[in-house]
Design a protein around this motif. Structure first.
Motif, PDB file in Angstrom:
ATOM      1  N   GLU A 205      -4.476  -1.820   6.664  1.00 13.27           N
ATOM      2  CA  GLU A 205      -3.785  -0.970   5.690  1.00 13.27           C
ATOM      3  C   GLU A 205      -4.053   0.511   5.912  1.00 13.27           C
ATOM      4  O   GLU A 205      -3.151   1.346   5.758  1.00 13.27           O
ATOM      5  CB  GLU A 205      -4.173  -1.376   4.262  1.00 13.27           C
ATOM      6  N   SER A 206      -5.268   0.878   6.272  1.00 14.51           N
ATOM      7  CA  SER A 206      -5.559   2.301   6.475  1.00 14.51           C
ATOM      8  C   SER A 206      -4.791   2.845   7.680  1.00 14.51           C
ATOM      9  O   SER A 206      -4.361   4.004   7.682  1.00 14.51           O
ATOM     10  CB  SER A 206      -7.062   2.517   6.649  1.00 14.51           C
ATOM     11  N   GLU A 207      -4.596   2.013   8.706  1.00 11.91           N
ATOM     12  CA  GLU A 207      -3.820   2.451   9.865  1.00 11.91           C
ATOM     13  C   GLU A 207      -2.347   2.598   9.506  1.00 11.91           C
ATOM     14  O   GLU A 207      -1.690   3.571   9.907  1.00 11.91           O
ATOM     15  CB  GLU A 207      -3.986   1.451  11.012  1.00 11.91           C
ATOM     16  N   ASP A 208      -1.816   1.635   8.750  1.00 14.48           N
ATOM     17  CA  ASP A 208      -0.410   1.718   8.349  1.00 14.48           C
ATOM     18  C   ASP A 208      -0.168   2.946   7.476  1.00 14.48           C
ATOM     19  O   ASP A 208       0.873   3.611   7.597  1.00 14.48           O
ATOM     20  CB  ASP A 208      -0.003   0.451   7.591  1.00 14.48           C
ATOM     21  N   MET A 209      -1.118   3.258   6.599  1.00 12.69           N
ATOM     22  CA  MET A 209      -0.969   4.436   5.755  1.00 12.69           C
ATOM     23  C   MET A 209      -1.030   5.703   6.608  1.00 12.69           C
ATOM     24  O   MET A 209      -0.242   6.638   6.410  1.00 12.69           O
ATOM     25  CB  MET A 209      -2.067   4.459   4.688  1.00 12.69           C
TER      26      MET A 209
ATOM     27  N   ALA B 204      -7.512   0.629  -0.011  1.00 12.88           N
ATOM     28  CA  ALA B 204      -7.597   0.312   1.414  1.00 12.88           C
ATOM     29  C   ALA B 204      -6.998   1.405   2.282  1.00 12.88           C
ATOM     30  O   ALA B 204      -7.376   1.559   3.454  1.00 12.88           O
ATOM     31  CB  ALA B 204      -6.891  -1.016   1.682  1.00 12.88           C
ATOM     32  N   SER B 205      -6.077   2.183   1.721  1.00 11.26           N
ATOM     33  CA  SER B 205      -5.378   3.214   2.492  1.00 11.26           C
ATOM     34  C   SER B 205      -6.174   4.494   2.679  1.00 11.26           C
ATOM     35  O   SER B 205      -5.784   5.352   3.477  1.00 11.26           O
ATOM     36  CB  SER B 205      -4.040   3.551   1.818  1.00 11.26           C
ATOM     37  N   ILE B 206      -7.265   4.664   1.924  1.00 13.12           N
ATOM     38  CA  ILE B 206      -8.012   5.925   2.042  1.00 13.12           C
ATOM     39  C   ILE B 206      -9.263   5.781   2.904  1.00 13.12           C
ATOM     40  O   ILE B 206     -10.053   6.723   3.018  1.00 13.12           O
ATOM     41  CB  ILE B 206      -8.391   6.487   0.649  1.00 13.12           C
ATOM     42  N   ILE B 207      -9.444   4.615   3.525  1.00 14.01           N
ATOM     43  CA  ILE B 207     -10.528   4.449   4.491  1.00 14.01           C
ATOM     44  C   ILE B 207     -10.177   5.241   5.753  1.00 14.01           C
ATOM     45  O   ILE B 207      -9.070   5.110   6.283  1.00 14.01           O
ATOM     46  CB  ILE B 207     -10.728   2.957   4.830  1.00 14.01           C
TER      47      ILE B 207
ATOM     48  N   ALA C   7      -4.161  14.726   5.227  1.00 14.32           N
ATOM     49  CA  ALA C   7      -3.155  15.199   4.273  1.00 14.32           C
ATOM     50  C   ALA C   7      -3.258  14.493   2.930  1.00 14.32           C
ATOM     51  O   ALA C   7      -2.716  14.977   1.934  1.00 14.32           O
ATOM     52  CB  ALA C   7      -1.749  15.008   4.847  1.00 14.32           C
ATOM     53  N   ILE C   8      -3.954  13.343   2.892  1.00 15.62           N
ATOM     54  CA  ILE C   8      -4.111  12.621   1.623  1.00 15.62           C
ATOM     55  C   ILE C   8      -5.169  13.345   0.798  1.00 15.62           C
ATOM     56  O   ILE C   8      -6.362  13.310   1.110  1.00 15.62           O
ATOM     57  CB  ILE C   8      -4.507  11.155   1.861  1.00 15.62           C
ATOM     58  N   LYS C   9      -4.735  14.008  -0.259  1.00 12.86           N
ATOM     59  CA  LYS C   9      -5.627  14.837  -1.058  1.00 12.86           C
ATOM     60  C   LYS C   9      -6.063  14.168  -2.361  1.00 12.86           C
ATOM     61  O   LYS C   9      -7.065  14.577  -2.951  1.00 12.86           O
ATOM     62  CB  LYS C   9      -4.932  16.167  -1.387  1.00 12.86           C
ATOM     63  N   ALA C  10      -5.308  13.183  -2.841  1.00 12.20           N
ATOM     64  CA  ALA C  10      -5.637  12.547  -4.122  1.00 12.20           C
ATOM     65  C   ALA C  10      -5.199  11.094  -4.086  1.00 12.20           C
ATOM     66  O   ALA C  10      -4.126  10.763  -3.563  1.00 12.20           O
ATOM     67  CB  ALA C  10      -4.945  13.276  -5.271  1.00 12.20           C
ATOM     68  N   ALA C  11      -6.047  10.226  -4.633  1.00 14.53           N
ATOM     69  CA  ALA C  11      -5.741   8.801  -4.666  1.00 14.53           C
ATOM     70  C   ALA C  11      -6.227   8.209  -5.978  1.00 14.53           C
ATOM     71  O   ALA C  11      -7.306   8.554  -6.464  1.00 14.53           O
ATOM     72  CB  ALA C  11      -6.398   8.081  -3.488  1.00 14.53           C
TER      73      ALA C  11
END
Length: 652
Positions: free
Chosen positions: A152-156, A188-191, A196-200
């Motif tokens: 999932e982290s790779e897909d994200m 799983a996406s923030i591993i 650019a992902i600043k907030a989850a």
């Protein structure tokens, strides 16, 4: 996951689409007042098939503001429940189909974001192979993936890189959020996350299906919820839109208790499902210990190298994923020092903060619109700050928790609060519950006969599935049964507030070789209690309203399957009539027992059909036969050298 007495599929879809709260806004154009704007009038919809590093393409829907005079951040949700639009009684794909609203709340749509929805790998219009709780594989993991499987982290990461490059007018910042399974995908996406992902915001995230989330509690299978869910959540060929033939399971009765008891064994129960419905259901019951199947799917150990600010959200009365938010928050806190990591827990059912106003649950009133408060004062400012640079009116505390009973929001620097101190409520003779340990010599105990063919129900009314109200349901029906032990304090002379884990510490014996021990912590209302007014029209005789005087409100309950008292990986039989000490975590609580109330603890050996039946013989329950289900005499000891009780964390 989403497992409610409503249509499981429809509620799952509402949560997945951000349509959790009913909205009614007239159509209008971009110049109309914010409250009147339609999504179609303000946003243009695009559909893409975004390539991943292994060539698999993920179907992604993007809603872009029509006002191109400024740039916008992305706000994204990845879901196994379809990125399409539920309209005219079917799931629709195509750029001409718009939902009525999008995003966590109306504020986001009016403020302006580039909204992104993605079918995860192997679901609906995305290619690839879907896996239950996708096992995380790091860069050094050499285990072979099956064709179409991903991480999932790779897909994200690949999705974010594509969006930044191909969607104009973005400001280079990405936020992600989701409830239940989409909450798992958020975590799983923030591993090793894309910078650019600043907030989850993982909300009610499925974190460890075996350890206190959807599938198992204390080694006991959560039967009613899982059966109801997997009857609608089935494998399908992809890429393809959802089938129009999806329907709820026909129990043939209004009472799940009767349905499951009639079939008794898990094998007979599973046989009532179609082959498609058994596809995802059977692995849940076949893997009845904490084996590699479950361990490989636990996401918490992998929540490392998180760069985003994180807001984890949960509900005190979440029947599905109560434990997930706490596990996720603790794992991120421990493994990512220095990042902004916040926890919010309110008086909500599964996803209740995203729909409705959160003012009450069943007969229990919370005195304010708690969900409205969360959406406007916590969630929206969080994303505005980290994705747009808007300075919040106040700094969000480490932990924001709603204290039930007193019905106030509390702020803490840690969870459990550092001020909370462990104390034990001990079981005494004649059903007494007291802070003082028993001192009288002897072998005091209380006993009952547990019959798996006459199990204790988990609610006092007929229903299929798991009614969301059960988490605060009146327990007076159970207190009257001879196979339920009841211990009760004196009337409280002052408030008692507990904040943290509740741990039963029992000394028990059984005439069988296995047993379930279900412990329930209960708030007993005074006999004189305000009764809500009931409006009655006409002169017909109506059913009497539920009397709240003496109401026994469930605060927290959970089982322990005793064969797992030492290890969830290697079960061990009980020795008949041997006294053993058992202890387990009932769950997290932040509740005030008010002055004039009483504290009650109930102990029983079944909680049906919320939890599957324990035959009370040491066998593999997935393959147990009807003759394995036998009566047993259970004892709970309350002697000085075997003092049973419940440990709670008490605030000063």
């Amino acid at each position: 996951m989403t497992r409610s007495p409503l249509s499981v599929l429809s509620l799952s879809l509402m949560l997945a689409f951000g349509l959790a709260a009913p909205l009614s806004h007239a159509a209008g154009d971009a110049d109309a007042p914010a409250a009147k704007r339609s999504l179609q009038g303000s946003y243009t919809k695009y559909e893409y098939r975004i390539p991943m590093r292994d060539g698999i393409k993920l179907f992604t829907v993007v809603y872009v503001p029509k006002d191109s005079s400024r740039s916008y951040p992305f706000l994204m949700q990845r879901t196994p429940y379809s990125a399409g639009v539920y309209a005219q009684d079917a799931m629709r794909y195509g750029v001409d189909w718009y939902p009525e609203a999008i995003g966590p709340s109306r504020e986001f749509m009016d403020s302006g974001y580039i909204f992104v929805k993605q079918d995860v790998r192997g679901r609906y219009m995305s290619e690839g192979k879907w896996q239950e709780m996708t096992p995380h594989r790091g860069a050094n993991d050499t285990s072979k993936r099956a064709a179409g499987e991903g991480v999932e982290s790779e897909d994200m990461h690949d999705t974010v890189a594509w969006l930044l490059k191909n969607v104009p007018n973005n400001n280079g910042k990405v936020g992600i959020y989701g409830i239940s399974y989409p909450g798992f995908y958020t975590a799983a996406s923030i591993i090793d996350s894309h910078p650019a992902i600043k907030a989850a915001s993982p909300q009610a995230p499925v974190t460890d299906l075996y350890m206190g989330d959807d599938s198992y509690h204390g080694g006991a299978f959560m039967l009613a919820a899982n059966f109801d869910f997997y009857a609608s959540f089935t494998e399908a060929a992809n890429p393809a839109p959802p089938s129009k033939s999806d329907a709820e399971f026909d129990y043939g009765t209004t009472d799940g208790y009767d349905f499951f008891l009639k079939h008794l064994t898990l094998s007979h129960i599973a046989a009532t499902m179609s082959p498609a419905q058994r596809g995802y259901f059977m692995p849940n019951i076949e893997h009845d210990t904490y084996d590699q199947f479950w361990q490989s799917r636990a996401i918490a150990p992998h929540l490392k190298n998180v760069k985003a600010a994180v807001l984890t959200v949960g509900g005190w009365f979440d029947a599905e994923d109560l434990e997930g938010p706490f596990i996720t928050y603790r794992a991120i806190e421990k493994q990512n020092p220095g990042i902004e990591n916040r926890l919010v827990i309110g008086p909500w059912v599964h996803g209740g903060w995203a729909r409705g106003d959160g003012a009450r649950l069943g007969h229990v009133n919370f005195d304010s619109k708690t969900a409205d408060y969360y959406r406007r004062q916590i969630e929206f400012p969080f994303f505005e700050q980290h994705l747009k640079g808007v300075k919040p009116a106040r700094t969000l505390p480490e932990v924001t928790a709603f204290e039930t009973g007193s019905n106030v929001w509390r702020q803490y620097t840690a969870w459990p609060p550092v001020q909370a101190k462990a104390r034990t409520l001990y079981f005494g003779a004649n059903g007494k519950l007291d802070w003082k340990a028993p001192v009288a010599a002897g072998t005091g105990y209380d006993e009952y006969v547990a019959d798996p063919r006459k199990p204790v129900p988990f609610i006092g009314y007929p229903a299929t599935g798991v009614p969301r109200e059960y988490m605060v349901s009146d327990q007076r029906f159970a207190a009257k049964r001879p196979d339920v032990l009841v211990y009760q304090s004196e009337v409280l002379e002052e408030d008692v507030t507990i904040a943290g884990p509740v741990l039963p510490k029992l000394f028990v014996s059984t005439t069988g070789t296995d047993a379930d021990w279900v412990v329930k912590l209960i708030d007993v209302y005074p006999n004189a209690y305000p009764q809500p007014e009931v409006q009655v029209k006409g002169s017909d005789v109506v059913a009497p309203p539920l009397a709240l005087g003496g109401y026994q409100q469930l605060v927290r309950g959970n089982p322990l399957r005793a064969k797992f008292r030492h290890s969830f990986e290697k079960p061990e039989p009980l020795v008949p009539n041997k006294v053993e000490a058992i202890s387990y975590e009932l769950g997290q609580v932040n509740h005030t027992f008010r002055r004039g109330h009483r504290i009650m603890v109930q102990v029983q050996s079944s909680w049906f059909p919320l939890v599957d039946l324990n035959p009370q013989t040491f066998v593999r329950i997935p393959t147990a036969k009807p003759e394995d289900f036998v009566k047993a005499t259970q004892r709970v000891y309350r002697a000085p050298d075997a003092a049973s009780g419940v440990q709670v964390m008490v605030m000063p």
